[in-house]
Write a protein that holds these residues in place. Structure first.
Motif, PDB file in Angstrom:
ATOM      1  N   PHE A  46       0.790  -1.126  -0.167  1.00  0.00           N
ATOM      2  CA  PHE A  46       0.103  -0.134  -0.002  1.00  0.00           C
ATOM      3  C   PHE A  46       1.067   1.401   0.207  1.00  0.00           C
ATOM      4  N   GLY A  47       0.620   2.069  -1.207  1.00  0.00           N
ATOM      5  CA  GLY A  47       1.664   3.210  -1.158  1.00  0.00           C
ATOM      6  C   GLY A  47       0.788   4.568  -0.813  1.00  0.00           C
ATOM      7  N   PHE A  48       1.553   5.212   0.117  1.00  0.00           N
ATOM      8  CA  PHE A  48       0.834   6.222   0.839  1.00  0.00           C
ATOM      9  C   PHE A  48       1.807   7.337   0.454  1.00  0.00           C
ATOM     10  N   LEU A  49       1.118   8.376  -0.549  1.00  0.00           N
ATOM     11  CA  LEU A  49       1.720   9.313  -1.220  1.00  0.00           C
ATOM     12  C   LEU A  49       1.402  10.786  -1.000  1.00  0.00           C
ATOM     13  N   GLY A  50       2.242  11.575  -0.875  1.00  0.00           N
ATOM     14  CA  GLY A  50       1.689  12.864  -0.745  1.00  0.00           C
ATOM     15  C   GLY A  50       2.981  13.921  -0.584  1.00  0.00           C
ATOM     16  N   ALA A  51       2.598  15.159  -0.945  1.00  0.00           N
ATOM     17  CA  ALA A  51       3.843  16.270  -0.836  1.00  0.00           C
ATOM     18  C   ALA A  51       4.312  16.456   0.605  1.00  0.00           C
ATOM     19  N   LYS A  66      -8.372   7.351 -14.528  1.00  0.00           N
ATOM     20  CA  LYS A  66      -9.146   8.358 -14.145  1.00  0.00           C
ATOM     21  C   LYS A  66      -8.873   9.754 -14.330  1.00  0.00           C
ATOM     22  N   TYR A  67      -7.587   9.875 -14.229  1.00  0.00           N
ATOM     23  CA  TYR A  67      -7.028  11.527 -14.580  1.00  0.00           C
ATOM     24  C   TYR A  67      -6.535  11.687 -16.011  1.00  0.00           C
ATOM     25  N   ASN A  68      -6.478  10.419 -16.797  1.00  0.00           N
ATOM     26  CA  ASN A  68      -6.053  10.658 -18.030  1.00  0.00           C
ATOM     27  C   ASN A  68      -4.689  10.889 -18.172  1.00  0.00           C
ATOM     28  N   ALA A  69      -3.843  10.303 -17.330  1.00  0.00           N
ATOM     29  CA  ALA A  69      -2.188  10.525 -17.562  1.00  0.00           C
ATOM     30  C   ALA A  69      -1.467   9.271 -17.880  1.00  0.00           C
ATOM     31  N   ALA A  70      -0.510   9.884 -18.459  1.00  0.00           N
ATOM     32  CA  ALA A  70       0.306   8.491 -19.046  1.00  0.00           C
ATOM     33  C   ALA A  70       1.160   8.076 -17.784  1.00  0.00           C
ATOM     34  N   THR A  71       1.537   9.001 -16.854  1.00  0.00           N
ATOM     35  CA  THR A  71       2.083   8.294 -15.600  1.00  0.00           C
ATOM     36  C   THR A  71       1.861   8.823 -14.319  1.00  0.00           C
ATOM     37  N   MET A  72       2.283   8.184 -13.228  1.00  0.00           N
ATOM     38  CA  MET A  72       1.800   8.685 -11.845  1.00  0.00           C
ATOM     39  C   MET A  72       2.288   9.944 -11.583  1.00  0.00           C
ATOM     40  N   ASP A  73       3.505  10.339 -12.267  1.00  0.00           N
ATOM     41  CA  ASP A  73       3.881  11.715 -12.030  1.00  0.00           C
ATOM     42  C   ASP A  73       2.869  12.741 -12.407  1.00  0.00           C
ATOM     43  N   GLU A  74       2.110  12.537 -13.448  1.00  0.00           N
ATOM     44  CA  GLU A  74       1.297  13.369 -13.849  1.00  0.00           C
ATOM     45  C   GLU A  74       0.226  13.507 -13.036  1.00  0.00           C
ATOM     46  N   VAL A  75      -0.462  12.303 -12.573  1.00  0.00           N
ATOM     47  CA  VAL A  75      -1.476  12.201 -11.661  1.00  0.00           C
ATOM     48  C   VAL A  75      -1.092  12.948 -10.332  1.00  0.00           C
ATOM     49  N   PHE A  76       0.061  12.582  -9.843  1.00  0.00           N
ATOM     50  CA  PHE A  76       0.415  13.298  -8.570  1.00  0.00           C
ATOM     51  C   PHE A  76       0.388  14.680  -8.669  1.00  0.00           C
ATOM     52  N   ILE A  77       1.129  15.335  -9.641  1.00  0.00           N
ATOM     53  CA  ILE A  77       1.331  16.805  -9.917  1.00  0.00           C
ATOM     54  C   ILE A  77      -0.250  17.442 -10.122  1.00  0.00           C
ATOM     55  N   ARG A  78      -1.095  16.910 -10.829  1.00  0.00           N
ATOM     56  CA  ARG A  78      -2.243  17.398 -10.967  1.00  0.00           C
ATOM     57  C   ARG A  78      -3.023  17.370  -9.610  1.00  0.00           C
ATOM     58  N   LEU A  79      -2.947  16.383  -8.647  1.00  0.00           N
ATOM     59  CA  LEU A  79      -3.373  16.520  -7.545  1.00  0.00           C
ATOM     60  C   LEU A  79      -2.777  17.524  -6.417  1.00  0.00           C
ATOM     61  N   ALA A  80      -1.579  17.397  -6.395  1.00  0.00           N
ATOM     62  CA  ALA A  80      -0.898  18.059  -5.581  1.00  0.00           C
ATOM     63  C   ALA A  80      -0.705  19.504  -5.744  1.00  0.00           C
ATOM     64  N   ARG A  81      -1.134  19.921  -7.018  1.00  0.00           N
ATOM     65  CA  ARG A  81      -0.846  21.426  -7.470  1.00  0.00           C
ATOM     66  C   ARG A  81      -2.111  22.175  -6.468  1.00  0.00           C
ATOM     67  N   ALA A  82      -3.193  21.323  -6.336  1.00  0.00           N
ATOM     68  CA  ALA A  82      -4.147  22.014  -5.665  1.00  0.00           C
ATOM     69  C   ALA A  82      -3.983  22.366  -4.293  1.00  0.00           C
ATOM     70  N   GLY A  83      -2.858  21.584  -3.572  1.00  0.00           N
ATOM     71  CA  GLY A  83      -2.802  21.876  -2.395  1.00  0.00           C
ATOM     72  C   GLY A  83      -2.208  23.174  -1.837  1.00  0.00           C
ATOM     73  N   VAL A  84      -2.576  23.654  -0.625  1.00  0.00           N
ATOM     74  CA  VAL A  84      -1.950  25.134  -0.315  1.00  0.00           C
ATOM     75  C   VAL A  84      -0.734  24.804   0.539  1.00  0.00           C
ATOM     76  N   ARG A  85      -0.535  23.717   1.453  1.00  0.00           N
ATOM     77  CA  ARG A  85       0.597  23.660   2.035  1.00  0.00           C
ATOM     78  C   ARG A  85       1.756  23.023   1.297  1.00  0.00           C
ATOM     79  N   SER A  86       1.432  22.322   0.387  1.00  0.00           N
ATOM     80  CA  SER A  86       2.419  21.484  -0.447  1.00  0.00           C
ATOM     81  C   SER A  86       3.443  22.334  -1.263  1.00  0.00           C
ATOM     82  N   MET A  87       4.143  21.762  -1.756  1.00  0.00           N
ATOM     83  CA  MET A  87       5.183  22.338  -3.026  1.00  0.00           C
ATOM     84  C   MET A  87       6.029  23.660  -2.518  1.00  0.00           C
ATOM     85  N   ASN A  88       5.981  24.038  -1.312  1.00  0.00           N
ATOM     86  CA  ASN A  88       6.615  25.123  -0.657  1.00  0.00           C
ATOM     87  C   ASN A  88       7.390  24.513   0.166  1.00  0.00           C
ATOM     88  N   GLY A  89       7.143  23.278   0.678  1.00  0.00           N
ATOM     89  CA  GLY A  89       7.894  22.788   1.743  1.00  0.00           C
ATOM     90  C   GLY A  89       8.625  21.452   1.627  1.00  0.00           C
TER      91      GLY A  89
END
Lengths: 252, 370
Positions: free
Chosen positions: A38-43, A229-252
């Protein structure tokens, strides 16, 4: 793999963890089944490590129903601890002890007998091909090897579930690959592997993954299903699409 | 039990493997004992004395020779005037000034009263009163000598002769007084710092998390962590006692077994305090600072350097919370007076209560989930 209530090993409903006003885990719901990876992903800062620590009994949840290996985290943490292994983000074996002594210590405090400790140490050293390094002080061993050792130590008492918190951080690609082979081997023996990671190629190796954003689980499914579901070629794309919406992420 | 054995095994391996710490644990305290025993003394020798002799008579020269003959004084200079002498005191090149006035001998021969002036640099108050006492002693002696010299035997007023006997430390040797106290100080430092540091080190390195996910019980962890340092500190105390006996010839009037027995309870207090410091801190720096803060207060108030009796009442009451004070008192009683259990039982009970209280607070505060 069957996903029924019978072989469910982790059961989480409405898990909330607050630090003051900060909501680290916001109403998490998920189940993990026996033998699953079970993979637990997140920024960074999404709340993965907090959730994992709660499952391991290192932190108390603010509210929610949580069962690990069939035991309640509020009341039966000792039983849970007998059934889980944990490898933290920070390297946590003793640098001033030898490989053998580390095994001996952890085997000992998990209550293994002297012969069990001896046998398992030998087995593990053989499978890691480190028999000749048994008496080396850990400080003198390269990081990749240490991580594999830490994984073996987390498994010394043959737990039902093993929690790995970013186990391959800072490790070279070859060792990462070997590390995942170890994970697969453990899973093939029926051990449930709960792993957090930053590497999206590693996410592809998991049976199912959840992606956390700002303390909430935004997606949970198999890698193939998520990509569709997210019409993406890689998990990278899926992750970035979801994580970009986050407020706390990407700057830490 | 087996689990505790494995923790102990690991702790001792780590202690004995550390090639820097082990010598420090054993050698440094011995050096401290050696240096402190010689330097932590209140005796004042070689007080620098300047003299203004305005009389220049046989009598004044006789008085001066009394001073120069004493091991407590060295004559720093002869000055011609009071002002010159005071200048020396101001510049710090002398500690005491003795002014013998004009006509001293003349007055004495006429059986009149004569007086001398004694000026003491009193920046260090306790040193000054000692210098004063030594100087007055010499002058009083001289006074009696003149009285005996002058009149016929019967004319000398009968004086009450005081004979002093100093019990428990007959030669008034400061080392005898200091060494038992310094021994306490050493085991306190070892116990408090090593135990506290050890647990915080595991926090800092992250190894504590790995232990916290195991089903290990709190008491097993605590015993495994404290027992090695408890043994180490007792061992250290034994070396210290042997050292005190062989190097300083400090007597051991009482029972060594009693002393070690009480020390083992005292160490529980100290280890408990170290543990408490480690539960409230996340880094070795914090734990070090907290331990230091308490150790300095404990030591300065303990009666090691200054008598507890001369502290204000509130400080004496505060000292009831000072474990170091209890043990120094017990240690001196056993080593120097040969007190038995009966005499120290009150203090011992206090230590037991203290140990129980501190350990239960520390264990309660230590959380496996953190």
């Amino acid at each position: 793999m069957e996903s029924t209530a019978n072989n469910r090993v982790i059961h989480v409903r409405e898990l909330v963890k607050k630090f003051g006003d900060f909501v680290a885990n916001d109403h998490l719901n998920f189940d993990v089944y026996a033998g699953e990876i079970f993979g637990f992903l997140g920024a960074n800062g999404a709340g993965k490590t907090t959730a994992m620590k709660i499952l391991c009994g290192l932190q108390r949840p603010s509210s929610g129903t949580i069962e690990v290996a069939g035991f309640d985290v509020y009341k039966q943490s000792d039983q849970i601890k007998k059934n889980i292994g944990y490898m933290s983000q920070r390297f946590s074996l003793y640098e001033d002890l030898t490989v053998k002594e580390n095994f001996q210590f952890y085997g000992g405090i998990y209550g293994l007998s002297a012969t069990e400790i001896k046998d398992r140490t030998r087995q593990m050293l053989e499978s890691l091909q480190m028999t000749t390094s048994a008496d080396m002080i850990l400080r003198d061993i390269p990081l990749g090897w240490k991580q594999k050792l830490a994984f073996s130590v987390a498994m010394v008492h043959r737990p039902k579930i093993v929690f790995l918190d970013e186990p391959t951080g800072g490790v070279d690609p070859i060792t990462r690959r070997q590390f995942w082979e170890m994970i697969y081997e453990a899973a093939s023996k029926g051990v449930t592997v709960f792993v957090t990671t930053h590497y999206m190629d590693e996410a592809e190796y998991c049976n199912r993954i959840s992606i956390m954003v700002d303390g909430r689980i935004e997606a949970l499914d198999s890698p193939a299903a998520l990509k569709a579901k997210y019409n993406a070629a890689t998990m990278d794309e899926v992750f970035i699409r979801l994580a970009r919406a986050g407020v706390r992420s990407m700057n830490g | 039990m087996r689990i505790i054995f494995y923790i102990l095994q690991k702790e001792f391996r780590q202690i004995f493997r550390d090639k820097v710490m082990l010598p420090i644990i054993i050698v440094i305290p011995m050096i401290q004992l050696f240096i402190l025993s010689y330097t932590a003394t209140f005796e004042i020798k070689n007080t620098r004395l300047s003299i203004v002799d305005q009389d220049k008579s046989t009598t004044s020269r006789a008085l001066i020779s009394k001073f120069s003959g004493s091991s407590f004084f060295t004559i720093a200079s002869y000055e011609t005037s009071y002002e010159d002498g005071m200048e020396r005191i101001k510049t710090g090149t002398t500690d005491q000034l003795l002014v013998i006035g004009k006509d001293t001998e003349k007055k004495l021969s006429r059986k009149e009263e004569a007086s001398v002036l004694l000026v003491t640099n009193a920046i260090n108050g306790s040193a000054a009163s000692l210098m004063n006492a030594y100087a007055s002693g010499i002058i009083n002696d001289f006074n009696r000598f003149i009285l005996e010299d002058q009149g016929p035997a019967g004319a000398v007023p009968a004086l009450i002769a005081v004979q002093s006997r100093h019990w428990y430390n007959p030669k008034l040797d400061y080392k005898t007084f200091m060494v038992p106290g310094i021994l306490v100080l050493l085991v306190t430092l070892i116990g408090m710092f090593l135990s506290g540091m050890n647990i915080v080190k595991e926090k800092e390195k992250g190894t504590i998390e790995q232990i916290n996910v195991t089903p290990i019980k709190k008491y097993q962890f605590m015993i495994g962590k404290l027992l090695p340092f408890w043994l180490l500190a007792l061992f250290e105390l034994m070396i210290g006692l042997a050292f005190a006996r062989l190097v300083f010839s400090i007597p051991m009037e009482g029972s060594v077994v009693l002393l070690l027995g009480i020390a083992s309870v005292y160490l529980l207090v100290v280890l408990g305090l170290g543990l408490l410091a480690s539960t409230v801190s996340d880094t070795m720096q914090q734990a070090m600072f907290i331990s230091w803060f308490f150790v300095v207060i404990f030591i300065l108030m303990s009666g090691l350097f200054t008598p507890v009796e001369s502290m204000p009442a509130w400080a004496q009451n505060l000292n009831r919370l000072n474990p170091v004070a209890y043990f120094i008192q017990i240690n001196r009683m056993i080593m120097l007076k040969g007190s038995g259990f009966q005499e120290v039982s009150g203090l011992f009970v206090a230590l037991c209560v203290y140990a129980a209280a501190i350990l239960s607070i520390a264990v309660k505060r230590y959380k496996k989930t953190a």
